[in-house]
Design a protein around this motif. Structure first.
Motif, PDB file in Angstrom:
ATOM      1  N   LYS A 122     132.701  53.138  49.551  1.00  0.00           N
ATOM      2  CA  LYS A 122     131.917  53.901  48.584  1.00  0.00           C
ATOM      3  C   LYS A 122     132.505  55.309  48.493  1.00  0.00           C
ATOM      4  N   PHE A 123     132.915  55.682  47.277  1.00  0.00           N
ATOM      5  CA  PHE A 123     133.491  57.003  47.024  1.00  0.00           C
ATOM      6  C   PHE A 123     132.488  57.842  46.239  1.00  0.00           C
ATOM      7  N   GLY A 124     132.240  59.066  46.690  1.00  0.00           N
ATOM      8  CA  GLY A 124     131.315  59.922  45.970  1.00  0.00           C
ATOM      9  C   GLY A 124     131.434  61.366  46.391  1.00  0.00           C
ATOM     10  N   ASN A 125     130.902  62.247  45.548  1.00  0.00           N
ATOM     11  CA  ASN A 125     130.910  63.683  45.819  1.00  0.00           C
ATOM     12  C   ASN A 125     129.523  64.260  45.564  1.00  0.00           C
ATOM     13  N   PRO A 126     128.665  64.191  46.588  1.00  0.00           N
ATOM     14  CA  PRO A 126     127.283  64.652  46.420  1.00  0.00           C
ATOM     15  C   PRO A 126     127.084  66.146  46.662  1.00  0.00           C
ATOM     16  N   GLU A 127     128.174  66.926  46.642  1.00  0.00           N
ATOM     17  CA  GLU A 127     128.078  68.336  47.019  1.00  0.00           C
ATOM     18  C   GLU A 127     127.030  69.139  46.244  1.00  0.00           C
ATOM     19  N   PRO A 128     126.867  68.957  44.896  1.00  0.00           N
ATOM     20  CA  PRO A 128     125.855  69.759  44.205  1.00  0.00           C
ATOM     21  C   PRO A 128     124.446  69.592  44.769  1.00  0.00           C
ATOM     22  N   GLY A 129     124.165  68.435  45.337  1.00  0.00           N
ATOM     23  CA  GLY A 129     122.863  68.237  45.972  1.00  0.00           C
ATOM     24  C   GLY A 129     122.664  69.099  47.196  1.00  0.00           C
ATOM     25  N   LEU A 130     123.768  69.623  47.743  1.00  0.00           N
ATOM     26  CA  LEU A 130     123.709  70.522  48.899  1.00  0.00           C
ATOM     27  C   LEU A 130     123.908  71.976  48.496  1.00  0.00           C
ATOM     28  N   GLY A 131     123.910  72.230  47.186  1.00  0.00           N
ATOM     29  CA  GLY A 131     124.020  73.598  46.702  1.00  0.00           C
ATOM     30  C   GLY A 131     125.433  74.116  46.585  1.00  0.00           C
ATOM     31  N   ILE A 132     126.421  73.229  46.673  1.00  0.00           N
ATOM     32  CA  ILE A 132     127.811  73.657  46.553  1.00  0.00           C
ATOM     33  C   ILE A 132     128.527  72.724  45.570  1.00  0.00           C
ATOM     34  N   MET A 133     129.845  72.871  45.420  1.00  0.00           N
ATOM     35  CA  MET A 133     130.613  71.980  44.560  1.00  0.00           C
ATOM     36  C   MET A 133     131.722  71.325  45.383  1.00  0.00           C
ATOM     37  N   ALA A 134     132.280  70.287  44.845  1.00  0.00           N
ATOM     38  CA  ALA A 134     133.427  69.634  45.478  1.00  0.00           C
ATOM     39  C   ALA A 134     134.652  70.480  45.176  1.00  0.00           C
ATOM     40  N   SER A 156     135.917  61.457  32.073  1.00  0.00           N
ATOM     41  CA  SER A 156     134.564  60.920  31.918  1.00  0.00           C
ATOM     42  C   SER A 156     134.018  60.394  33.240  1.00  0.00           C
ATOM     43  N   VAL A 157     134.790  59.543  33.913  1.00  0.00           N
ATOM     44  CA  VAL A 157     134.318  58.992  35.187  1.00  0.00           C
ATOM     45  C   VAL A 157     134.230  60.090  36.240  1.00  0.00           C
ATOM     46  N   ALA A 158     135.183  61.031  36.221  1.00  0.00           N
ATOM     47  CA  ALA A 158     135.130  62.129  37.180  1.00  0.00           C
ATOM     48  C   ALA A 158     133.843  62.933  37.027  1.00  0.00           C
ATOM     49  N   LYS A 159     133.423  63.193  35.800  1.00  0.00           N
ATOM     50  CA  LYS A 159     132.175  63.924  35.590  1.00  0.00           C
ATOM     51  C   LYS A 159     130.972  63.114  36.037  1.00  0.00           C
ATOM     52  N   GLN A 160     131.028  61.790  35.863  1.00  0.00           N
ATOM     53  CA  GLN A 160     129.939  60.948  36.362  1.00  0.00           C
ATOM     54  C   GLN A 160     129.795  61.084  37.876  1.00  0.00           C
ATOM     55  N   VAL A 161     130.929  61.201  38.567  1.00  0.00           N
ATOM     56  CA  VAL A 161     130.896  61.342  40.028  1.00  0.00           C
ATOM     57  C   VAL A 161     130.536  62.761  40.440  1.00  0.00           C
ATOM     58  N   LEU A 162     131.198  63.751  39.850  1.00  0.00           N
ATOM     59  CA  LEU A 162     131.051  65.136  40.296  1.00  0.00           C
ATOM     60  C   LEU A 162     129.762  65.789  39.802  1.00  0.00           C
ATOM     61  N   LEU A 163     129.293  65.377  38.623  1.00  0.00           N
ATOM     62  CA  LEU A 163     128.082  65.967  38.051  1.00  0.00           C
ATOM     63  C   LEU A 163     126.891  65.021  38.102  1.00  0.00           C
ATOM     64  N   GLY A 164     127.147  63.757  37.861  1.00  0.00           N
ATOM     65  CA  GLY A 164     126.056  62.793  37.761  1.00  0.00           C
ATOM     66  C   GLY A 164     125.695  62.107  39.052  1.00  0.00           C
TER      67      GLY A 164
END
Length: 245
Positions: A125-137, A152-160
């Motif tokens: 499972k690949f993901g970047n949940p950083e915004p949920g912790l108040g930061i960015m990847a 498009s897919v990158a934004k789904q992972v990084l933002l969505g």
């Protein structure tokens, strides 16, 4: 490479296998691991070899060590602690392959993105949940992931907050192969075996050209001119023609 505590190194004639070795913490990337991986990079810059990167246990790397990350401040962020390491791995002169099982999240995902190729198990499972912790990847995902899977897919992972399972990672081109659990390292070795049969200088120049930004036909010509002048090219083509005959 003595006194390593967070990674394990296995030397082979043509490659180095690096195993992230904090399984109780899902191989979370802490400052000690960052330092030890820099030592690996220093060695591979001095004595280039292929690199296979994997994690001990069920997971590749569940992210950065949140306890340490919470204490980092503005100056730490400006120093690019994780990003500098992952960029260094991406710049290694010979190909790198990540063998991923389980979680490759946050910094763990960004470490996998920094490799040239990825093999994943069905559990990956690949993901970047950083915004949920108040930061960015901010350790390479913003510029590597769009190149790997498209904006498009990158934004789904990084933002969505989308997490790419093994099937989605394969469909988007993030991974080159999906394997059964506990077979990813063997599969990665088979890829490296195939790579190792190629000319080392051809591999180095090809990686340099592919990673170079923009449109660069003259650089391609110059690199090819260098390769045309090597004994390795003549020997390999002669062997090919003799075998064909």
């Amino acid at each position: 490479m003595s006194e390593l505590t967070t990674v394990h190194i296995a030397d082979h004639a043509d490659r180095v296998v690096v195993t992230l070795d904090r399984p109780a913490q899902r191989n979370a990337i802490n400052v000690e691991m960052i330092g030890e991986l820099h030592r690996v990079c220093e060695r591979l810059e001095r004595e280039p070899k292929l690199l296979l990167l994997t994690g001990r246990g069920e997971h590749f790397a569940g992210g950065a060590d949140i306890g340490q990350l919470r204490e980092r401040n503005r100056d730490d962020a400006l120093a690019g602690i994780n990003r500098n390491l992952f960029d260094r791995i991406a710049r290694l002169s010979l190909p790198t392959v990540a063998a991923v099982s389980g979680y490759a999240l946050g910094g763990g995902a960004e470490l996998a993105y920094a490799c040239d190729m990825r093999i994943a198990t069905t559990t990956a499972k690949f993901g970047n949940p950083e915004p949920g912790l108040g930061i960015m990847a901010a350790a390479g995902a913003s510029y590597r992931l769009p190149q790997l899977v498209g904006a498009s897919v990158a934004k789904q992972v990084l933002l969505g907050g989308r997490v790419l399972d093994a099937d989605a990672a394969l469909a988007t081109g993030l991974v080159m192969q999906v394997t059964d659990p506990d077979t990813q390292v063997d599969a990665a070795h088979r890829v490296l075996d195939r790579i190792a049969r190629s000319a080392p200088l051809a591999l180095r120049l090809t990686k340099t050209i592919v990673d170079a930004p923009g449109f660069h036909p003259f650089a391609d010509d110059i690199a090819q001119a260098v390769l045309f002048g090597t004994d390795d090219k003549h020997t390999r083509m002669t062997a090919f023609l003799e075998k064909k005959a």
